[in-house]
Every structure is written in C-alpha cells, then in structure tokens.
Design a protein around this motif. Sequence first.
Motif, PDB file in Angstrom:
ATOM      1  N   GLU A  64       1.407  29.838-153.377  1.00 51.89           N
ATOM      2  CA  GLU A  64       1.863  31.146-152.901  1.00 51.89           C
ATOM      3  C   GLU A  64       1.957  31.216-151.373  1.00 51.89           C
ATOM      4  O   GLU A  64       2.950  31.738-150.844  1.00 51.89           O
ATOM      5  N   PRO A  65       0.979  30.700-150.628  1.00 49.08           N
ATOM      6  CA  PRO A  65       1.154  30.677-149.162  1.00 49.08           C
ATOM      7  C   PRO A  65       2.340  29.825-148.721  1.00 49.08           C
ATOM      8  O   PRO A  65       3.025  30.172-147.747  1.00 49.08           O
ATOM      9  N   ALA A  66       2.600  28.720-149.427  1.00 45.54           N
ATOM     10  CA  ALA A  66       3.761  27.886-149.084  1.00 45.54           C
ATOM     11  C   ALA A  66       5.055  28.656-149.325  1.00 45.54           C
ATOM     12  O   ALA A  66       5.997  28.585-148.519  1.00 45.54           O
ATOM     13  N   LEU A  67       5.119  29.400-150.430  1.00 46.05           N
ATOM     14  CA  LEU A  67       6.295  30.218-150.702  1.00 46.05           C
ATOM     15  C   LEU A  67       6.493  31.251-149.604  1.00 46.05           C
ATOM     16  O   LEU A  67       7.628  31.481-149.133  1.00 46.05           O
ATOM     17  N   ALA A  68       5.423  31.893-149.174  1.00 47.17           N
ATOM     18  CA  ALA A  68       5.521  32.897-148.112  1.00 47.17           C
ATOM     19  C   ALA A  68       6.073  32.277-146.833  1.00 47.17           C
ATOM     20  O   ALA A  68       6.886  32.893-146.129  1.00 47.17           O
TER      21      ALA A  68
END
Length: 413
Positions: free
Chosen positions: A187-191
């Motif tokens: 999820e942080p990578a997607l953000a």
Amino acid sequence: MLPPRLPHTPPPLGPRPLPLHLALQTWIALSSQAALPLLRSGSIAWSPKLETQTQSLARKLRDADPEAFAHAVTVQAGKTVAEFIAGVRAYRGAGRTPRRARGRVVWREGATCLRALGYSSTITPGKAILLVPSLINRAHILDLTDERSLCRWLTASGFHPFVLDWGAPGVDERAFGADAYILRRLEPALAQVAALGGGSAHIGGYCMGGLFATALAARNPGTCASLSLIATPWDFHAYDAAAIAMVKAARPIIEILTENGAPLGVDSIQTLFSLLDPFLTVAKFRRFNAMPKASAQRDTFIQLEDWLGDGVPLSAPLARQALFDWFGANTPGKGTWTIGGRAVRPERLTLPVFGAISGKDHIVPAPSAGALIAKIRGAHRLDVDAGHIGMVVGGRARKVFYEPWARWLGALG
C-alpha cells in the motif's frame, strides 16, 4: 573440459536443488528397468488417461525380443541421465556477465524497494503502472534483457512502469504474513506510484503478486485505475488432485522447517515446484545440451535458469499461509481470505480488470486463474498461447501478451 567463467561472476545455483534432480533421474532410470517384468505381465496399474497408448504398447511388446528390449531400455535410461548431466555441466560452466540491478529506486522500506523502470524521463498523468511480481522470485523477470522486457514494451506503449522489488525477508519481514506485506509494503508503494503518476496508478500482478494486487485493488478503489492479473491463482482446489495431495503431505515437513520462524528456503520451495512435474527439469537440460553453443536460444536459457536459481526465501508466516490456507483450505477460492480483517471479494470490484491466462501453465492451471476472472463482472479475459514464464519473457510474448495487454490499457484512456 568446462569453458571458463567470466571473472567475478557468482557461480550458478541451478537447477535447484541439484541433488534432488540427480536422484530423481537416477530413480527414473532404475524404475524403468524394474518395471519391465510388470509391463510384460500386464499387471501395471496404468492411468485411464493412458489407455490408448497402453494398448498400443502391449501389442508391440508381444512381438519384441525380451532381452533386446531390456537392453534397449537400459541404454536409453543411461543416455537420458548422461544427457541431463551434460546439460547441467554445460549450463553451470557457461560464461556470464554479472547482472546489475536496473531502474532508479524511488522508495524503500525494509528489504523492499520500488524501482522506476520506465525508459522515458517524464511520466504522463494516468500512465503510471505498478507491477507486483511474486515474492519467491526476483523481480527482474519483468525486465530480463533489452530484448525481453515487459517494462520496455509498456514504456514504448506510453506507460511508465514501476516494479516492486520485494527482496529477501530481512529482520522485519521474517515475521510478515500477507497482511503485513500488503499493508506495510504494497500500500505505501502504491501511494508513492500514484503520487508520481498524477493521483492514481494501474496495477499489474504476476502469479502470487496477482493475489496481492487483487487485495490491493479491493482496499484502494480510488487509487487504482485498473487491475491486470497475469497467471494469478485463485481457486487452489482447481489444481490437479495429485498436486493438492502432495502439498497436504508436505505439511509436517513445512511445519518443521519453519517452526522457529526461519524463512522457507529456496531449495525447499523449488522442491515443491519440481514435484509438480518431476520430468520437466531433465527435459529442459537435455534440450539445452543439444542447443548450438553460440546461439540466442542458449543465452536466453541461461538467463532464465539463472533467474530461477536465484530465488527468494519465503517468510515463515507467509509460507504457512500459502501452503496451509491457500492450498489446503482454499481460502481465496472460498471467499474467506482476509487482509486487515476484511475478506478479499473480487466480485465486488468495479474498476476495469484484465486477466491473462495460459492453458499451458504448469504452475498456475487455467481453471485456477480463470475462477478469479469469472468472479469479476466485465473483466476482460485473454487466453495466452504460452507457458507461465513464456508469457512474460518468451519469444512469442510480445505477440500473444504484450500487444493485447497494451491495447487494452490504451483503450482505457
């Protein structure tokens, strides 16, 4: 005499685990000889699928000289083992140029990093795509060489790919299950990708990465512009019954190997895959032994086998979840797989979804992958005429997968 390796090149590790493959080929050779009396008496319990071939073989054996046939079997078994060993020796002795990591790292957390592999300097809003590979293989399969690179093709089609490089489990990741990998890494990578790409990103998941990408899209509908699933398993009970039985039988061994929190090693993972098709490795290396010494075909084989041999251990919690919950209880297929306390329900997805499925895939059977696509209303299914690895790096990958996928993505606007 083996050809010299290039200096400073790490020795190849494959085919892994080598002792298992050597033992299997020796066992196959010996069992072929031991089966001859049973074959002559007709007492072998053949699979019903082989009935036609069995009847044909029985007719031919009635007219064959027993001693001559036994000798021929012995010679052929020895030849098969010798060709396999020669192929392994040639592969392990081949010269190599050390591979360097490609792409600019734009985000890192623990052992995981995000690599910008778009081969252009600017990012057009709405054209960023996050590629999520499996956790048990190196991410560079998506950018293997200049000629065999899904990332380069996406760039040429107007997109800017970012590849999530999971890395081997570090101090933090040793305790990670699927929840932690998705919530604290994916999820942080997607953000990060969405921020670079104008607020949203397309998602592409390969194999196990597709499972994670499905959960990611379900949890982040406003950030995901589309979801593409490449050879992604879902209904694990759609696998061959023998494969499911093998995984269940391996449970006590996996429990012992991971009981102290140690990651499941690459050799253990490769053993499980090898048992799905014990004849695959010997066939591959016999073909390699027959390839011209200086050929693109030979170079590609070496690159792919080096990638396979340079696998990544799996954290103990995720290994247990994958084998006991996914394969054993079929939690994804039954709709009971949860991330962050919420069931992952692909039938509730409303974003555009693309699914690439191969009928030649011996890692993710088409019925398992097809079950996921069938759950998603309006999903576009592409049946790919290539194998699990061939669909992303094979000689026909551009025609049978790259081009149709790029057209679908481009039509989204």
